[in-house]
Enzyme design. Structure first.
Site, short mmCIF file in Angstrom:
data_model
loop_
_atom_site.label_atom_id
_atom_site.label_comp_id
_atom_site.label_asym_id
_atom_site.label_seq_id
_atom_site.Cartn_x
_atom_site.Cartn_y
_atom_site.Cartn_z
N ASP A 12 10.15 -5.20 8.74
CA ASP A 12 9.11 -4.99 9.75
C ASP A 12 8.98 -6.34 10.48
O ASP A 12 9.93 -7.13 10.46
CB ASP A 12 7.81 -4.54 9.09
CG ASP A 12 6.79 -4.03 10.09
OD1 ASP A 12 7.03 -2.97 10.69
OD2 ASP A 12 5.76 -4.69 10.32
N VAL A 57 0.86 -1.18 0.00
CA VAL A 57 0.00 0.00 0.00
C VAL A 57 0.89 1.23 0.00
O VAL A 57 1.76 1.37 0.87
CB VAL A 57 -0.93 0.03 1.23
CG1 VAL A 57 -1.72 1.34 1.28
CG2 VAL A 57 -1.89 -1.16 1.22
N ALA A 106 4.39 4.14 2.96
CA ALA A 106 3.96 2.89 2.33
C ALA A 106 4.08 1.77 3.35
O ALA A 106 4.65 1.96 4.43
CB ALA A 106 4.81 2.58 1.11
N LYS A 107 3.57 0.63 3.05
CA LYS A 107 3.78 -0.56 3.87
C LYS A 107 3.46 -1.77 3.02
O LYS A 107 2.65 -1.68 2.08
CB LYS A 107 2.86 -0.54 5.10
CG LYS A 107 3.39 -1.34 6.26
CD LYS A 107 4.45 -0.59 7.05
CE LYS A 107 5.02 -1.43 8.16
NZ LYS A 107 5.91 -0.62 9.03
N GLY A 108 4.08 -2.90 3.34
CA GLY A 108 3.83 -4.11 2.60
C GLY A 108 3.67 -5.29 3.52
O GLY A 108 4.02 -5.22 4.70
#
Ligand code: NAD
Length: 437
Positions: free
Chosen positions: A162, A76, A121-123
């Site tokens: 993460d 995202v 962002a992050k995944g």
């Protein structure tokens, strides 16, 4: 935000909130409240609130037994208004689109409050990585980055580690991306091993940032740190070094909790934090740790309610809720974790006069040093640890001063002040860039 009952408490600004909201609803509730304070128009809100791009990919890997397993991967990109998007990749069975959206959203405002030129962002991959062999984990990591190679890049979106991803996984991802583009591209990802472009100081960066925040708030409150006590929930990357920095500054750290339980002492000097760190280095968790004068309640939550001055939640989200907010005795809370206090609990604590250093400010030391890693990769020149810490400290100190100033001027919580500062920066960049056609 629409799923609130008639009994759901509302904030001073009339925004409804509940302890039962998911992470993205919590994030949006914080945004909506700050948007009211600033007086944003509907158009302005629409411009910056929702994510810019959501990519979902099928990630196939061949298992060691020859079978093919298919996983779902997400990325995202919430905003790239102020620079390339930035945010970690999480491997966990509970990864969901809502969670990834929330984490991407917080990254946008975390970068903006620190004023580093990046977006959010992050995944994630919905997977239990413990159920994979090392070879399967490598295949999954490489295939993830391949599937998203069109949307990421050193000037587009820069992932990082993460939960359940680490420096080795970043190395595989960087290698896959570089081989496919035909260039050596270390700046595509941060949190890499030092040998291939990682930055010195990254490991302790988040905790160092937490400590700088605590030190500056103590100064603001007229406190002498050597007279203060603390408790820390979580003794992983963030909690352990945060406890160590507090201990080294002369704070009596009287309570620590990790997944194995609580560790509490009445001793004036607090717990032996270096010994606890050594124990975790050898055993993985604090399970089995003993120290003279230390009791170990089974319930790790008890540490949150200890009679100490400073509380550092550094484990999980939603730890302080309406059910325990009234029992918190600390007068300064430094959010090492992302989202450890629900919006309702946040208001209870604010009304009680508890100072809360919000996650988007308090734990931004990590992304700040990630940014410094990217800068070093782009320069092809690497700094000493001292230089990295100095740069990070300067960025954090400026951010804390700016948030404090807005909080005092507008008489709002530090959380709202951090959002006000960050939202205004993201909005300004979006408006200046304008509409393309
Ligand atoms: P980690 O996995 O290294 O450590 C997590 C710790 O929490 C472990 O000690 C674990 O035992 C403990 N824990 C888990 N469940 C618990 C429970 N119920 N009660 C008490 N302790 C419990 O993770 P981390 O990297 O230290 O991250 C912690 C938090 O900080 C997360 O919210 C993360 O998103 C946030 N954060 C991390 C960074 C970073 O650079 N690592 C940066 C910003 C924010």
């Amino acid at each position: 935000m629409n799923a609130t009952s008639p009994n759901t408490p509302t904030t001073k600004s009339g925004v409804s909130m509940s302890d039962n909201m998911n992470a993205f609803q919590n994030a949006v509730a914080q945004f909506d409240e700050a948007a009211k304070i600033i007086g944003l128009t509907e158009n302005q809100i629409n411009l910056i609130k929702e994510p810019q791009k959501i990519t979902i990919a099928k990630i196939p890997i061949r298992r060691d037994n020859g079978d093919i397993a298919i996983f779902t991967g997400l990325r995202v990109q919430h905003s790239s208004a102020r620079g390339p998007a930035k945010g970690g990749i999480r491997f966990h069975p509970n990864v969901s689109l809502d969670e990834v959206k929330a984490l991407a959203f917080w990254m946008t405002f975390k970068c903006a409050v620190a004023n580093i030129p990046m977006g959010g962002a992050k995944g994630g991959v919905i997977v239990d990585p413990k159920a994979l062999s090392p070879h399967e984990l490598e295949s999954l990591s490489r295939r993830y980055i391949l599937e998203f190679s069109d949307v990421i890049g050193p000037d587009r979106d820069i992932p990082a580690p993460d939960v359940n991803t680490n420096a080795q996984i970043m190395a595989w991802m960087m290698d896959t991306f570089s081989l496919n583009k035909g260039d050596y591209l270390p700046a595509v990802i941060t949190g890499k091993p030092i040998e291939i472009g990682g930055s010195l100081g990254r490991k302790e960066a988040t905790s160092r940032g937490v400590f700088i925040n605590v030190k500056m708030m103590a100064q603001h409150l007229g406190w002498t740190l050597t007279e203060k006590s603390a408790a820390v929930q979580g003794f992983g990357n963030v909690g352990s070094y945060a406890a160590l920095f507090l201990h080294e500054a002369g704070v009596a750290v009287k309570g620590i909790a990790d997944i194995s339980g609580g560790y509490i002492t009445e001793k004036k000097e607090g717990l032996n934090i270096p010994a606890m760190l050594e124990w975790v280095g050898d055993h993985g968790t604090l399970e089995g740790y003993t120290e003279l004068g230390v009791t170990s309640p089974d319930d790790p939550m008890s540490v949150l309610e200890m009679d100490v001055d400073i509380l550092v939640p550094a484990a999980l989200e939603n730890q302080i809720t309406t059910s325990n907010a009234h029992h918190i005795k600390a007068t300064l809370i430094a959010e090492g974790a992302n989202g450890p206090i629900t919006p309702n609990a946040d208001h209870i604590l604010f009304e009680r006069g508890v100072h809360i250093i919000p996650d988007i400010l308090c734990n931004s030391g990590g992304v700040t040093v990630s940014y410094l890693e990217w800068v070093q990769n782009r320069m092809g020149y690497y700094w000493t640890e001292e230089k990295v810490n100095e740069e990070m400290s300067e960025i954090m100190t400026r951010a804390i001063n700016e948030v404090l100033k807005v909080s005092l001027a507008r008489k709002i919580s530090l959380r709202m002040a951090a959002f006000v500062v960050a939202i205004q920066r993201v909005l300004k960049a979006s408006e200046i860039r304008g509409m393309y056609l």
